[in-house]
Design a protein around this motif. Structure first.
Motif, PDB file in Angstrom:
ATOM      1  N   ALA A 121       1.919  -6.063  -5.413  1.00  0.00           N
ATOM      2  CA  ALA A 121       0.965  -6.466  -4.479  1.00  0.00           C
ATOM      3  C   ALA A 121       1.852  -7.368  -3.510  1.00  0.00           C
ATOM      4  CB  ALA A 121      -0.278  -7.001  -4.834  1.00  0.00           C
ATOM      5  N   HIS A 122       1.827  -7.363  -2.348  1.00  0.00           N
ATOM      6  CA  HIS A 122       2.304  -8.037  -1.449  1.00  0.00           C
ATOM      7  C   HIS A 122       1.520  -9.009  -0.533  1.00  0.00           C
ATOM      8  CE1 HIS A 122       5.372  -5.079  -2.705  1.00  0.00           C
ATOM      9  NE2 HIS A 122       6.204  -6.263  -2.608  1.00  0.00           N
ATOM     10  N   HIS A 123       1.393 -10.362  -0.760  1.00  0.00           N
ATOM     11  CA  HIS A 123       0.350 -11.240   0.135  1.00  0.00           C
ATOM     12  C   HIS A 123       1.231 -11.456   1.255  1.00  0.00           C
ATOM     13  CE1 HIS A 123       2.879 -14.941  -0.597  1.00  0.00           C
ATOM     14  NE2 HIS A 123       2.812 -14.379  -1.726  1.00  0.00           N
ATOM     15  N   HIS A 155       8.965  -9.109   0.949  1.00  0.00           N
ATOM     16  CA  HIS A 155       9.732  -8.450  -0.096  1.00  0.00           C
ATOM     17  C   HIS A 155       9.296  -6.887  -0.403  1.00  0.00           C
ATOM     18  CE1 HIS A 155      11.703 -11.534  -2.481  1.00  0.00           C
ATOM     19  NE2 HIS A 155      10.645 -12.377  -1.947  1.00  0.00           N
ATOM     20  N   VAL A 156       8.491  -6.359   0.574  1.00  0.00           N
ATOM     21  CA  VAL A 156       8.514  -4.967   0.292  1.00  0.00           C
ATOM     22  C   VAL A 156       9.566  -3.901   0.491  1.00  0.00           C
ATOM     23  CG1 VAL A 156       7.137  -2.948   1.923  1.00  0.00           C
ATOM     24  CG2 VAL A 156       6.118  -5.163   1.696  1.00  0.00           C
ATOM     25  N   LEU A 173      -1.937  -4.355   0.356  1.00  0.00           N
ATOM     26  CA  LEU A 173      -1.479  -3.631   1.656  1.00  0.00           C
ATOM     27  C   LEU A 173      -1.954  -1.837   1.578  1.00  0.00           C
ATOM     28  CD1 LEU A 173       2.219  -4.783   2.066  1.00  0.00           C
ATOM     29  CD2 LEU A 173       0.339  -5.735   3.163  1.00  0.00           C
ATOM     30  N   GLY A 174      -2.330  -1.585   0.189  1.00  0.00           N
ATOM     31  CA  GLY A 174      -2.577  -0.197   0.109  1.00  0.00           C
ATOM     32  C   GLY A 174      -1.379   0.642   0.107  1.00  0.00           C
ATOM     33  N   SER A 191      -3.484  -8.166   5.109  1.00  0.00           N
ATOM     34  CA  SER A 191      -2.319  -8.180   5.332  1.00  0.00           C
ATOM     35  C   SER A 191      -1.552  -9.034   6.575  1.00  0.00           C
ATOM     36  CB  SER A 191      -1.798  -6.956   5.601  1.00  0.00           C
ATOM     37  OG  SER A 191      -2.354  -6.408   6.770  1.00  0.00           O
ATOM     38  N   ALA A 192      -2.896  -9.651   7.319  1.00  0.00           N
ATOM     39  CA  ALA A 192      -2.639 -10.458   8.709  1.00  0.00           C
ATOM     40  C   ALA A 192      -1.699 -11.817   8.179  1.00  0.00           C
ATOM     41  CB  ALA A 192      -3.511 -10.491   9.311  1.00  0.00           C
TER      42      ALA A 192
END
Length: 441
Positions: free
Chosen positions: A227-229, A205-206, A159-160, A295-296
Motif C-alpha cells: 500500500a502506498h500512502h 516508492h511505487v 491506490l487500487g 492518493s491525493a
C-alpha cells in the motif's frame, strides 16, 4: 501471521513523513495481533550514525510505537551476499561499468530522441575479456538486477490496481562499485526472510515496488500486500521537503505537542474519516482502515497539533501532569485546585508554570486609557481579606452598583487589570488564587 516493518535509515532524525509510514505499519500489525519490526537500514557505513539509531528508538518510544523485535541490516550482510549469488546463478544479475557521467550522457541522448531514459543494458554484451579489462581500468563494477520486460501488476491497498511496464524502468542497481548493498536488495531479502506480509510506504516508492516484486519472485519469496500512502505537503499545498528538518519528531516534542494529539491526527490525515482525538493507541488501531486513505497529496499543518494538544490536556486528570505541576512550584495541597482552574486554558504543558507565576506573583495590569478611572474605583471596592469562590460575584455586583457599568464593559477591564490577559479561566475561580494583585496600586 500479519507482520509489518518500519525501516528508517539512521542518517538523521525522523520527521512527520516518516511517522506516517511507521504509524500505518504499526497499526496494521496491532489491529491484527501481529508483529511489528523496527528494521534499521544502516547498510551505508559512512552516513549511518548510532546517535540517530538511538534517536529513532527514543522518538518511537515517546509515541508508544513499541516494536516486537529490532533488526539491523548491517548485521545481515551475509544474507545479501547469498541472495546476490543466487541471482547470478539464475542469470538475473549482471555487472556494469559505466561511470555516472556516461550514464547521464546516455539519459540525455535518450530524452533528446524522445525515448524514456532507461538503461540500455549495454553491459550484457560485454565479453569476459572486456569485463576484465574494464575491471582493471575502473575497479569493480556495479551490479544490476535484470528485469523481465513484461507488465508488473498488483492490487495496492490504497491506490487500487497498478500496472507498470518493466520495459519502461531501468534495471535497478543493487550493489555499488564499492561493494555496498543498496536498499532495494536488502529490503527484498529482509522482507522475504522476516515473513513481512504487509508493506505500507510513500507513493514515491511505487516504481521500486514494481521492481521488488520481480526480485521477490526471482528469489522464491512471497509477495507482500503493498500500500502506498500519499505524500505530505504544507498547508498551502507546497512541498514539505525543505521544511521536514523543522518537523522532526523531537522538535515537535520539544514544542510541547502531546503524543496522542500527534498520533490522532496522523492516523486519519489524508483519509475519508474525520480526525478524532483518541486517548490510546488501542482506540486508534480499532478505528484504523488503510482502505480509507486516498492518493491525493495530503496537506499537513503543524499548527493543527496545538488545539488537539490543548484539548487532550484539558481532559487529563492531575495524575497525568503531576510532575509538571510540581515542577512549576505548586504545593501538593494546592495542586488539584490549581489544575482544575487552568486545565482548559493551556495549549501545552509549557503553559502550566506561567499560570502559577501569575497566581503567586501577580500580573502586570493591562488597563486601557478609557478604563483607568473605572479600574481605580473598582479596586477600591475589592476586599482585603481572604477571597473565595463568591468574592468575584459580590465584588462585581458592588462595582456595577457604584459605576453603572455592566456586561463586557464591566468584566473585561477587571480581568485584564487582574491577570494581564483578555481570556482565561472563570474569574470566580481565579480571584481566590491570586496572592498578589498589582492593580491595587
Amino acid at each position: 501471521m500479519t507482520t509489518t516493518r518500519f525501516a528508517p535509515s539512521p542518517t538523521g532524525y525522523i520527521h512527520v513523513g516518516n511517522l506516517r509510514t511507521a504509524l500505518m505499519n504499526f497499526l496494521i500489525a496491532k489491529k491484527a495481533g501481529g508483529t511489528f519490526i523496527l528494521r534499521i537500514d544502516d547498510t551505508d557505513p559512512e552516513r549511518s550514525k548510532q546517535e540517530y539509531v538511538d534517536a529513532i528508538q527514543e522518538d518511537l518510544e515517546w509515541l508508544g510505537l513499541t516494536w516486537d523485535r529490532i533488526e539491523r541490516q548491517s548485521e545481515r550482510l551475509d544474507r545479501y551476499v547469498a541472495a546476490a549469488d543466487k541471482l547470478r546463478e539464475i542469470g538475473r544479475f549482471y555487472e556494469c561499468f559505466e561511470t555516472p557521467v556516461e550514464l547521464d550522457l546516455k539519459r540525455k541522448k535518450q530524452l533528446n530522441m524522445g525515448k524514456p531514459p532507461v538503461y540500455d543494458r549495454a553491459a550484457l554484451a560485454l565479453s569476459d575479456d572486456a569485463k576484465a579489462k574494464l575491471r582493471a581500468e575502473r575497479g569493480d563494477g556495479h551490479w544490476r538486477f535484470k528485469l523481465d520486460q513484461e507488465r508488473i501488476t498488483w492490487t495496492d491497498g490504497i491506490l487500487g490496481d497498478i500496472s507498470i511496464d518493466a520495459a519502461s524502468v531501468s534495471d535497478p542497481v543493487l550493489i555499488r562499485g564499492d561493494g555496498q548493498f543498496l536498499y532495494t536488495l536488502a529490503s527484498v531479502v529482509d522482507d522475504i526472510e522476516m515473513g513481512v506480509s504487509h508493506v505500507v510506504r510513500g507513493s514515491d516508492h511505487v516504481t521500486n515496488t514494481a521492481t521488488q516484486i520481480q526480485m521477490i519472485e526471482a528469489l522464491g519469496g512471497t509477495v507482500p500486500t503493498f500500500a502506498h500512502h500519499s505524500l505530505l505537503t504544507g498547508p498551502q499545498g507546497e512541498s514539505l521537503s525543505k521544511r521536514l528538518g523543522t518537523l522532526a519528531l523531537r522538535d515537535l516534542r520539544a514544542s510541547g505537542v502531546e503524543p496522542m494529539a500527534l498520533l490522532s491526527l496522523m492516523a486519519r490525515l489524508g483519509s475519508s474519516q474525520p480526525v478524532e482525538l483518541r486517548s490510546s493507541l488501542d482506540e486508534i488501531a480499532e478505528g484504523f482502515d488503510i482502505s480509507q486513505f486516498g492518493s491525493a497529496p495530503t496537506k499537513f499543518d503543524v499548527n493543527d497539533l496545538y488545539p488537539l494538544t490543548g484539548r487532550l490536556l484539558g481532559e487529563m486528570p492531575l495524575s497525568a501532569v503531576a510532575d509538571d505541576v510540581a515542577a512549576a512550584g505548586v504545593p501538593a495541597d494546592q495542586a488539584e485546585a490549581f489544575w482544575n482552574v487552568i486545565r482548559a486554558n493551556i495549549t501545552t504543558r509549557k503553559d502550566i508554570a506561567p499560570w502559577w507565576d501569575l497566581f503567586e506573583n501577580g500580573a502586570e495590569p493591562v488597563i486601557d486609557a478609557e478604563d483607568v478611572a473605572f479600574v481605580k474605583e473598582a479596586m477600591a471596592l475589592l476586599p482585603e481579606g481572604p477571597l473565595d469562590g463568591d468574592s468575584w460575584g459580590a465584588w462585581t455586583k458592588a462595582v456595577k452598583e457604584a459605576t453603572g457599568r455592566k456586561g463586557r464593559g464591566l468584566f473585561m477591564p477587571l480581568r485584564k487589570a487582574l491577570t494581564g490577559q483578555s481570556h482565561g479561566p472563570d474569574m470566580s475561580e481565579v480571584l481566590p488564587l491570586l496572592k498578589v494583585i498589582k492593580a491595587r496600586g
